[in-house]
Design a protein around this motif. Structure first.
Motif, PDB file in Angstrom:
ATOM      1  N   ILE A  43       9.782   8.628 -10.286  1.00  0.00           N
ATOM      2  CA  ILE A  43       9.323   8.787  -8.894  1.00  0.00           C
ATOM      3  C   ILE A  43       8.843   7.530  -8.178  1.00  0.00           C
ATOM      4  CG2 ILE A  43       8.744  11.209  -9.191  1.00  0.00           C
ATOM      5  CD1 ILE A  43       5.772  10.341  -9.365  1.00  0.00           C
ATOM      6  N   SER A  44       8.513   6.463  -8.885  1.00  0.00           N
ATOM      7  CA  SER A  44       7.915   5.308  -8.202  1.00  0.00           C
ATOM      8  C   SER A  44       8.825   4.704  -7.142  1.00  0.00           C
ATOM      9  CB  SER A  44       7.508   4.232  -9.211  1.00  0.00           C
ATOM     10  OG  SER A  44       6.422   4.685  -9.970  1.00  0.00           O
ATOM     11  N   ASP A  45      10.098   4.510  -7.462  1.00  0.00           N
ATOM     12  CA  ASP A  45      11.015   3.952  -6.466  1.00  0.00           C
ATOM     13  C   ASP A  45      11.217   4.897  -5.293  1.00  0.00           C
ATOM     14  OD1 ASP A  45      11.362   1.491  -7.600  1.00  0.00           O
ATOM     15  OD2 ASP A  45      13.315   1.941  -8.500  1.00  0.00           O
ATOM     16  N   VAL A  46      11.160   6.193  -5.548  1.00  0.00           N
ATOM     17  CA  VAL A  46      11.283   7.171  -4.460  1.00  0.00           C
ATOM     18  C   VAL A  46      10.138   6.979  -3.469  1.00  0.00           C
ATOM     19  CG1 VAL A  46      11.254   9.627  -3.892  1.00  0.00           C
ATOM     20  CG2 VAL A  46      12.536   8.832  -5.880  1.00  0.00           C
ATOM     21  N   ILE A  47       8.924   6.840  -3.996  1.00  0.00           N
ATOM     22  CA  ILE A  47       7.762   6.625  -3.126  1.00  0.00           C
ATOM     23  C   ILE A  47       7.874   5.283  -2.423  1.00  0.00           C
ATOM     24  CG2 ILE A  47       5.250   6.354  -3.066  1.00  0.00           C
ATOM     25  CD1 ILE A  47       5.183   8.287  -5.531  1.00  0.00           C
ATOM     26  N   ILE A  66      10.624   3.650  -1.625  1.00  0.00           N
ATOM     27  CA  ILE A  66      11.701   3.691  -0.641  1.00  0.00           C
ATOM     28  C   ILE A  66      11.319   4.536   0.581  1.00  0.00           C
ATOM     29  CG2 ILE A  66      14.050   4.572  -0.214  1.00  0.00           C
ATOM     30  CD1 ILE A  66      14.614   3.898  -3.233  1.00  0.00           C
ATOM     31  N   TYR A  67      10.794   5.737   0.337  1.00  0.00           N
ATOM     32  CA  TYR A  67      10.564   6.697   1.409  1.00  0.00           C
ATOM     33  C   TYR A  67       9.129   6.727   1.930  1.00  0.00           C
ATOM     34  CZ  TYR A  67      15.158   8.588   0.281  1.00  0.00           C
ATOM     35  OH  TYR A  67      16.502   8.749   0.068  1.00  0.00           O
ATOM     36  N   GLY A  68       8.212   6.089   1.219  1.00  0.00           N
ATOM     37  CA  GLY A  68       6.809   6.115   1.623  1.00  0.00           C
ATOM     38  C   GLY A  68       6.078   7.311   1.038  1.00  0.00           C
ATOM     39  N   ASN A  69       4.766   7.289   1.176  1.00  0.00           N
ATOM     40  CA  ASN A  69       3.908   8.322   0.595  1.00  0.00           C
ATOM     41  C   ASN A  69       4.198   9.722   1.118  1.00  0.00           C
ATOM     42  OD1 ASN A  69       2.601   6.320  -0.850  1.00  0.00           O
ATOM     43  ND2 ASN A  69       0.974   6.099   0.654  1.00  0.00           N
ATOM     44  N   ASP A  70       4.642   9.821   2.362  1.00  0.00           N
ATOM     45  CA  ASP A  70       4.890  11.139   2.953  1.00  0.00           C
ATOM     46  C   ASP A  70       5.993  11.913   2.241  1.00  0.00           C
ATOM     47  OD1 ASP A  70       2.877  10.703   4.772  1.00  0.00           O
ATOM     48  OD2 ASP A  70       4.237  10.133   6.408  1.00  0.00           O
ATOM     49  N   ILE A  71       6.823  11.228   1.480  1.00  0.00           N
ATOM     50  CA  ILE A  71       7.918  11.912   0.776  1.00  0.00           C
ATOM     51  C   ILE A  71       7.377  12.918  -0.232  1.00  0.00           C
ATOM     52  CG2 ILE A  71       8.258  10.330  -1.177  1.00  0.00           C
ATOM     53  CD1 ILE A  71      10.976  11.997   1.013  1.00  0.00           C
ATOM     54  N   LEU A  72       6.143  12.712  -0.685  1.00  0.00           N
ATOM     55  CA  LEU A  72       5.552  13.640  -1.655  1.00  0.00           C
ATOM     56  C   LEU A  72       5.350  15.028  -1.070  1.00  0.00           C
ATOM     57  CD1 LEU A  72       3.089  11.188  -3.364  1.00  0.00           C
ATOM     58  CD2 LEU A  72       5.189  12.153  -4.332  1.00  0.00           C
ATOM     59  N   GLU A  73       5.408  15.152   0.259  1.00  0.00           N
ATOM     60  CA  GLU A  73       5.345  16.469   0.885  1.00  0.00           C
ATOM     61  C   GLU A  73       6.626  17.258   0.634  1.00  0.00           C
ATOM     62  OE1 GLU A  73       4.380  15.930   4.999  1.00  0.00           O
ATOM     63  OE2 GLU A  73       2.592  14.767   4.518  1.00  0.00           O
TER      64      GLU A  73
END
Length: 105
Positions: free
Chosen positions: A57-61, A63-70
């Motif tokens: 998940i680190s690269d996902v966060i 790339i997309y920023g913290n809001d992607i966790l929503e």
């Protein structure tokens, strides 16, 4: 919604960073690119290494920023996996909430 059953790819002990990378590149990122919700289902996974979760998940966060966790749910996490996910997410941002049923996100 894209449901990813981690056990099917990583087994009971999720430790292989290459498997986590493949899940991220082949399943998580394509789903998020299509604006889909992603459910990472950890049912039957007894433990995971911090490096596995980081590769997942680190690269996902990043790339997309913290809001992607929503748009990402961590489902059926036991206490051990929940703690590791929290450590990785805390490293990447200010934290994440947990639901009472073992789901994160």
């Amino acid at each position: 919604m894209k449901r990813i059953i981690v056990f099917d790819r990583a087994g009971e002990f999720a430790e292989n960073k290459d498997v986590a990378r493949d899940i991220r590149l082949q399943e998580i990122i394509p789903a998020l690119t299509k604006n889909e919700e992603v459910v990472l289902d950890f049912e039957r996974v007894g433990a995971a290494t911090q490096s596995f979760i980081h590769a997942l998940i680190s690269d996902v966060i990043r790339i997309y920023g913290n809001d992607i966790l929503e748009r990402i749910t961590f489902k059926s996490c036991n206490d051990t996996i929940r703690k590791i996910v929290n450590i990785v997410v805390d490293y990447m941002q200010d934290g994440i909430g947990f639901e009472n049923d073992g789901d994160i996100g």
